[in-house]
Write an enzyme that holds these catalytic residues in place. Structure first.
Site, short mmCIF file in Angstrom:
data_model
loop_
_atom_site.label_atom_id
_atom_site.label_comp_id
_atom_site.label_asym_id
_atom_site.label_seq_id
_atom_site.Cartn_x
_atom_site.Cartn_y
_atom_site.Cartn_z
N CYS A 197 0.86 -1.19 0.00
CA CYS A 197 0.00 0.00 0.00
C CYS A 197 0.89 1.24 0.00
CB CYS A 197 -0.96 -0.01 1.19
SG CYS A 197 -1.92 -1.53 1.35
N ALA A 220 1.68 3.77 -2.29
CA ALA A 220 1.39 5.10 -2.84
C ALA A 220 0.69 5.97 -1.80
CB ALA A 220 0.52 4.95 -4.09
N GLY A 233 5.46 8.86 0.20
CA GLY A 233 6.30 9.53 1.19
C GLY A 233 7.24 8.56 1.88
N CYS A 269 -2.88 5.68 9.98
CA CYS A 269 -3.02 7.07 10.45
C CYS A 269 -4.38 7.22 11.12
CB CYS A 269 -2.83 8.08 9.33
SG CYS A 269 -3.92 7.86 7.91
#
Length: 410
Positions: free
Chosen positions: A218, A220, A223, A341
């Site tokens: 996962c 993309a 960063g 997140c």
């Protein structure tokens, strides 16, 4: 929504930026704004008019836009529709009342708590306590700062001085005010990329990856891929979204970094040629740790926040499957880092506990605060990484992230 996005793209950059600022301020403060409207409105107006009032109040009380301009534009918007034209006087009166009394009324509200949907607020209080939940809600009301990460970490101090920024742990530099990113020095040359300091920490849990193969799932928009490449890792970046992988490729190209492989595939179906010592899974999640950046997250249709609700249950089921697949890609003695997140326990601690019960060949390793550049407050009681929006409060906070370091027994 697509028509609105297309219209926004046609605006001059300054107008577009202001429109975005209005939308974000309205969403961040929606609870307070609606509480004010409940004071002033005896009868519910059409949804279109309520939204105009919401945007007007956001400008008056939170963006400090000149009052005469806000009232004039709002009244003109209502007058432009034959059905709502008779409500011009109402809109004028409500906004002028807010100019006179709005600040006073805000002081009597339980803000910023009232900006958080009740079920979400309850879950945070259970997880983090009443006082800390209040700080999280307050942090979500503010505009997020801009953090930069550097292709050459040794140059961080130099760029911090150039930008008159704030030096943060984990090598990040925080700018003191928002900027037009592509116009900043070093952007075109690929010297740095934008990444919240919290988002940079899960990669650090892997340890020394220089010269090592790392499977990033996962991956993309990239960063963490940039971090890994800049650290000398041999990166295998996997994501199912072709569009997001295009962003990842563009970012790495600008930064003059290279991944060994970039693979468009569904993680649940993809098999690596061989297991890796390091696997990073940054799983899809509710993103409740990033509400100051994306305040629309909690307002989207179909996202209910009650414990056991379908939305979080669906995400938890996906995360469980992804974790199981990721675990199978780790060689004996290797490390798996799982991150989200999210502030929700269902997507973080509970997922890791369930994984460890089902996979006794894995064990949890306590995160060492030294690998986080001394951010002891970001190590949870369980020994995992847990950042909260109120951490680094004196410097403007950070995004909410969770990560666990899991070792496969040799």
């Amino acid at each position: 929504m697509r028509e609105a996005d297309a219209s926004a793209r046609k605006l001059p950059p300054s107008d577009r930026a202001f429109a975005v600022a209005i939308a974000l301020a309205t969403l961040r403060r929606l609870g307070e704004i609606d509480a004010l409207l409940d004071i002033y409105l005896r009868k519910e107006p059409p949804a279109h008019v309520r939204d105009i009032l919401r945007a007007g109040i956001a400008q008056l009380l939170f963006l400090k836009t000149p009052a005469h301009a806000v009232v004039h534009v709002a009244v003109e918007q209502v007058a432009g529709n034959a059905k709502t034209k008779p409500l011009r006087s109402l809109v004028n009166a409500v906004l002028r009342n807010c100019i006179r009394e709005g600040e006073s009324h805000l002081g009597g509200l339980d803000s910023p708590i009232c900006n958080v949907p009740a079920p979400l607020l309850k879950s945070w209080r259970q997880a983090y306590g009443i006082e800390r939940t209040g700080k999280i809600a307050a942090a979500h009301c503010s505009e997020p700062p801009l953090d930069l990460q550097f292709r050459n970490r040794d140059e961080g101090k130099l760029w911090c001085k150039k930008f008159a920024g704030i030096s943060l742990p984990a090598g990040a530099v925080r700018l003191r005010e928002s900027r037009n990113i592509p116009e900043l020095e070093g952007y075109a040359q690929g010297a740095w990329w934008v990444q919240d300091v919290a988002a940079s920490l899960p990669v650090r849990l892997l340890g020394d990856v220089s010269g090592k193969r790392v499977i990033e799932l996962c991956a993309a928009p990239g960063g963490k891929s940039a971090q890994l490449c800049a650290s000398g890792a041999k990166v295998v970046a996997v994501d199912r979204s072709a569009a997001r992988l295009d962003v990842l490729r563009d970012n790495l190209k600008r930064l003059q970094l290279r991944a060994d492989e970039i693979i468009e595939a569904d993680v649940l179906a993809w098999e690596p040629q061989a297991p890796a010592h390091f696997v990073l899974l940054d799983a899809p999640c509710s993103a409740t740790g990033t509400l100051r950046r994306h305040p629309d997250v909690v307002r989207r249709k179909g996202r209910e926040w009650e414990p056991g609700g379908k939305y979080l249950a669906r995400l938890a089921a996906l995360q469980e499957k992804l974790l199981a697949r990721a675990g199978g890609m780790v060689e004996p003695g290797g490390v798996l880092v799982y991150s989200v997140c999210s502030l929700q326990k269902e997507e973080s601690e509970e997922r890791v506990e369930a994984f460890l019960r089902e996979h006794p060949d894995f064990t949890r390793e306590t995160v060492d605060a030294d690998c986080l550049d001394g951010l002891e407050e970001c190590v949870s009681h369980e020994g995992d990484l847990r950042t909260l929006p109120c951490h680094l409060e004196a410097f403007g906070g950070m995004d909410g992230f969770y990560a666990a370091r899991l070792r496969r027994r040799g």
